[in-house]
Scaffold this active site. Structure first.
Site, short mmCIF file in Angstrom:
data_model
loop_
_atom_site.label_atom_id
_atom_site.label_comp_id
_atom_site.label_asym_id
_atom_site.label_seq_id
_atom_site.Cartn_x
_atom_site.Cartn_y
_atom_site.Cartn_z
N ARG A 118 44.10 59.54 46.74
CA ARG A 118 42.76 59.30 46.18
C ARG A 118 42.62 59.75 44.72
NH1 ARG A 118 41.05 61.11 51.41
NH2 ARG A 118 40.83 59.28 52.73
N LYS A 140 40.76 50.80 32.73
CA LYS A 140 40.90 49.68 33.66
C LYS A 140 42.34 49.63 34.12
CE LYS A 140 37.33 46.35 32.48
NZ LYS A 140 37.05 45.00 31.96
N GLU A 182 44.29 40.68 20.49
CA GLU A 182 43.23 41.61 20.93
C GLU A 182 42.58 42.29 19.72
OE1 GLU A 182 42.18 41.54 23.96
OE2 GLU A 182 43.81 41.48 25.44
N LYS A 224 37.10 50.32 20.83
CA LYS A 224 37.16 50.35 22.30
C LYS A 224 36.56 51.64 22.84
CE LYS A 224 39.32 49.02 26.39
NZ LYS A 224 40.39 48.29 27.05
N GLU A 234 31.44 48.78 33.01
CA GLU A 234 31.13 47.38 32.68
C GLU A 234 29.89 46.85 33.40
OE1 GLU A 234 34.59 44.89 31.88
OE2 GLU A 234 33.49 43.19 32.68
N ARG A 238 30.28 46.47 27.89
CA ARG A 238 31.75 46.44 27.96
C ARG A 238 32.29 45.03 28.21
NH1 ARG A 238 36.06 50.64 30.75
NH2 ARG A 238 37.89 49.40 30.19
N ASN A 242 35.79 41.01 26.96
CA ASN A 242 36.43 39.90 27.66
C ASN A 242 36.35 38.58 26.91
OD1 ASN A 242 37.39 41.06 30.18
ND2 ASN A 242 35.23 41.55 30.49
N HIS A 245 38.83 35.83 27.55
CA HIS A 245 39.68 36.24 28.67
C HIS A 245 39.51 35.37 29.93
CE1 HIS A 245 40.62 39.59 26.15
NE2 HIS A 245 41.30 40.23 27.08
N HIS A 249 42.77 34.13 31.29
CA HIS A 249 43.26 34.48 32.63
C HIS A 249 43.57 33.22 33.44
CE1 HIS A 249 41.35 38.79 32.59
NE2 HIS A 249 42.47 38.72 31.91
N HIS A 262 49.88 37.63 27.74
CA HIS A 262 48.44 37.84 27.86
C HIS A 262 47.73 37.55 26.51
CE1 HIS A 262 44.65 39.55 29.14
NE2 HIS A 262 44.67 40.37 28.11
P1 NAD Z 1 54.03 44.06 28.77
O1 NAD Z 1 53.63 45.33 29.34
O2 NAD Z 1 54.64 43.03 29.67
O3 NAD Z 1 55.04 44.35 27.56
C1 NAD Z 1 55.53 43.26 26.83
C2 NAD Z 1 57.08 43.25 26.77
O4 NAD Z 1 57.50 44.17 25.78
C3 NAD Z 1 57.76 43.64 28.05
O5 NAD Z 1 58.92 42.87 28.21
C4 NAD Z 1 58.13 45.10 27.80
O6 NAD Z 1 59.24 45.53 28.57
C5 NAD Z 1 58.46 45.07 26.34
N1 NAD Z 1 58.26 46.33 25.63
C6 NAD Z 1 57.25 47.19 25.76
N2 NAD Z 1 57.31 48.14 24.83
C7 NAD Z 1 58.42 47.89 24.10
C8 NAD Z 1 59.01 48.52 22.98
N3 NAD Z 1 58.44 49.56 22.39
N4 NAD Z 1 60.16 48.00 22.50
C9 NAD Z 1 60.71 46.90 23.06
N5 NAD Z 1 60.18 46.24 24.10
C10 NAD Z 1 59.04 46.73 24.61
O7 NAD Z 1 52.81 43.32 28.05
P2 NAD Z 1 51.60 43.87 27.18
O8 NAD Z 1 51.27 42.76 26.26
O9 NAD Z 1 51.85 45.21 26.63
O10 NAD Z 1 50.42 44.02 28.24
C11 NAD Z 1 49.89 42.91 28.92
C12 NAD Z 1 49.19 43.39 30.16
O11 NAD Z 1 48.12 44.25 29.81
C13 NAD Z 1 48.60 42.27 30.98
O12 NAD Z 1 48.92 42.45 32.34
C14 NAD Z 1 47.11 42.42 30.78
O13 NAD Z 1 46.36 41.97 31.88
C15 NAD Z 1 46.99 43.90 30.59
N6 NAD Z 1 45.78 44.32 29.86
C16 NAD Z 1 45.03 45.32 30.39
C17 NAD Z 1 43.93 45.77 29.72
C18 NAD Z 1 43.15 46.93 30.27
O14 NAD Z 1 42.07 47.21 29.77
N7 NAD Z 1 43.65 47.62 31.26
C19 NAD Z 1 43.57 45.22 28.49
C20 NAD Z 1 44.35 44.21 27.96
C21 NAD Z 1 45.46 43.77 28.66
N1 GLY Z 2 40.24 44.92 28.26
C1 GLY Z 2 38.90 44.85 28.71
C2 GLY Z 2 38.30 46.17 29.01
O1 GLY Z 2 38.93 47.20 28.92
O2 GLY Z 2 37.16 46.24 29.34
#
Ligand code: NAD
Ligand code: GLY
Length: 359
Positions: A118, A140, A182, A224, A234, A238, A242, A245, A249, A262
């Site tokens: 939890r 998130k 972003e 942010k 949200e 917040r 999106n 998005h 998505h 993404h």
């Molecule tokens: P990712 O985590 O897949 O990383 C992108 C690629 O880069 C991967 O192949 C990874 O292994 C590689 N990588 C990472 N760091 C590296 C480094 N320093 N050097 C070399 N390679 C590296 O993708 P992302 O774009 O970082 O994240 C996308 C994800 O984030 C999606 O799933 C999206 O839904 C999520 N997201 C979440 C939020 C949130 O608020 N939680 C906001 C925006 C996006």
């Molecule tokens: N990436 C959208 C949020 O954090 O609300």
């Protein structure tokens, strides 16, 4: 080093941004409250950066889990592998989880931390531009479902975010550019100064100029942090984070997770949202042209995949967390620098936007 704060009363936490932060043992260790530590990473990031983290953890009981690399592995099945490791290691509720990687690892690690017994403390070490400017901040967490992106998850805040800009040196250009989507989003939704800065300085960012990167990472995190402090769960403002998005998505799910990054899907989604904002009478044609020009200057895609038809978008967009009673609700733009709260639009208008781009 720059330090920002996400102000959430007893859940407040710092965001550290700077060069060489992974070399600073104290910065990390002071946020670990007990001996048990699990580092969650993937095979790519682990190969490059795992040792930089482990070298600070002498004297701790450390476990590591390296997940396969890719959005297609952001599933409950792979989060379960984190639970397996935690249970096999007899980790208890005071254990700390360190998520070392991009947004995929941050979202999965954070979700595992939210659920395990939890809730256990966790630390975000974001290693992509996208994760440093967006996903590591705000709590998130979650995973994808075959029928919808990020559909299973929790709001769960980290103990701290440690964004070492040096790790961006190993990121490839496609990933760097995906993160810029972003950053453009923040400019569009609430920060005209940032938007105009991006119009004037995109080439510096693409060349990875360290001052330019520092500026956009700090400014994005500040945007942010302010939004999250105002509306953690949200229920209001917040949602503007999106922008683009819901369309994005749909593209990620419709095309198969991992095909479009993404940030790339969000860029196309911002194009759709801008077009629809013009149809609503809010954005002028000149403003839409400016937005598309900025996305193109970052080398982001603005043309949607030919494979997806209007009906498929509508079907996928019907599964969105902003929807109420089955009605699609979208974040649109009143002007550059000012987003709307979620709005329901006439289906015919939405279809016009989709039809003017999609197959
Ligand atoms: P990712 O985590 O897949 O990383 C992108 C690629 O880069 C991967 O192949 C990874 O292994 C590689 N990588 C990472 N760091 C590296 C480094 N320093 N050097 C070399 N390679 C590296 O993708 P992302 O774009 O970082 O994240 C996308 C994800 O984030 C999606 O799933 C999206 O839904 C999520 N997201 C979440 C939020 C949130 O608020 N939680 C906001 C925006 C996006
Ligand atoms: N990436 C959208 C949020 O954090 O609300």
């Amino acid at each position: 080093m720059k330090q920002l704060q996400v102000e959430l009363k007893e859940k407040s936490y710092p965001i550290y941004i700077g060069s060489g932060l992974l070399q600073e043992k104290e910065l990390l260790v002071k946020h670990i409250k007990s001996r048990q530590v699990i580092v969650v990473t993937n095979t790519t990031v682990g190969t490059i950066y795992l040792n930089s983290v482990l070298k600070h953890l002498d004297g701790f009981q450390v476990e590591v889990i390296e997940l396969p690399d890719g959005e297609q592995f952001k599933t409950l099945e792979y989060v379960t592998k984190i639970f397996d490791k935690l249970l096999e290691s007899k980790f208890n509720r005071s254990a700390t989880l360190i998520a070392l990687g991009g947004g995929v690892i941050g979202d999965m690690g954070g979700f595992a931390a939210a659920c395990y017994q939890r809730g256990i403390p966790f630390i975000q070490i974001p290693t992509t531009v996208l994760a440093q400017v967006d996903s590591s901040v705000g709590g998130k967490t979650g995973v994808n479902h075959a029928l919808g992106k990020n559909m299973i998850g929790a709001f769960y805040q980290p103990q701290c975010v440690l964004a070492d800009m040096d790790v961006l040196n190993t990121l490839d250009d496609r990933q760097l550019i995906a993160g810029i989507a972003e950053i453009i989003k923040y400019g569009l939704i609430r920060d005209l100064v940032l938007f105009e800065w991006l119009e004037n300085n995109m080439s510096l960012l693409l060349q990875r100029d360290s001052n330019a990167l520092a500026y956009v990472i700090e400014r994005s995190c500040a945007n942010k942090a302010e939004i999250v402090a105002e509306d953690e769960f949200e229920s209001g403002i917040r949602a503007i984070l999106n922008l683009g998005h819901t369309f994005g998505h749909a593209i990620e799910t419709g095309m198969g997770y991992g095909k479009y990054l993404h940030g790339e899907a969000v860029a196309i989604g911002i194009g759709f949202a801008s077009d629809l904002s013009k149809r609503m009478g809010w954005l002028s044609k000149e403003e839409v042209d400016r937005i598309i020009a900025l996305l193109k200057s970052a080398k982001l895609p603005v043309v949607p995949p030919k494979e997806m038809a209007v009906e498929q978008y509508i079907d996928l967009m019907a599964v969105d967390k902003k929807n109420i009673d089955g009605k699609i609700r979208l974040i649109l733009l009143e002007s550059i620098g000012k987003a709307t709260l979620p709005v329901s639009v006439e289906q015919s208008l939405l279809e016009q936007t989709l039809r003017s781009y999609a197959g």
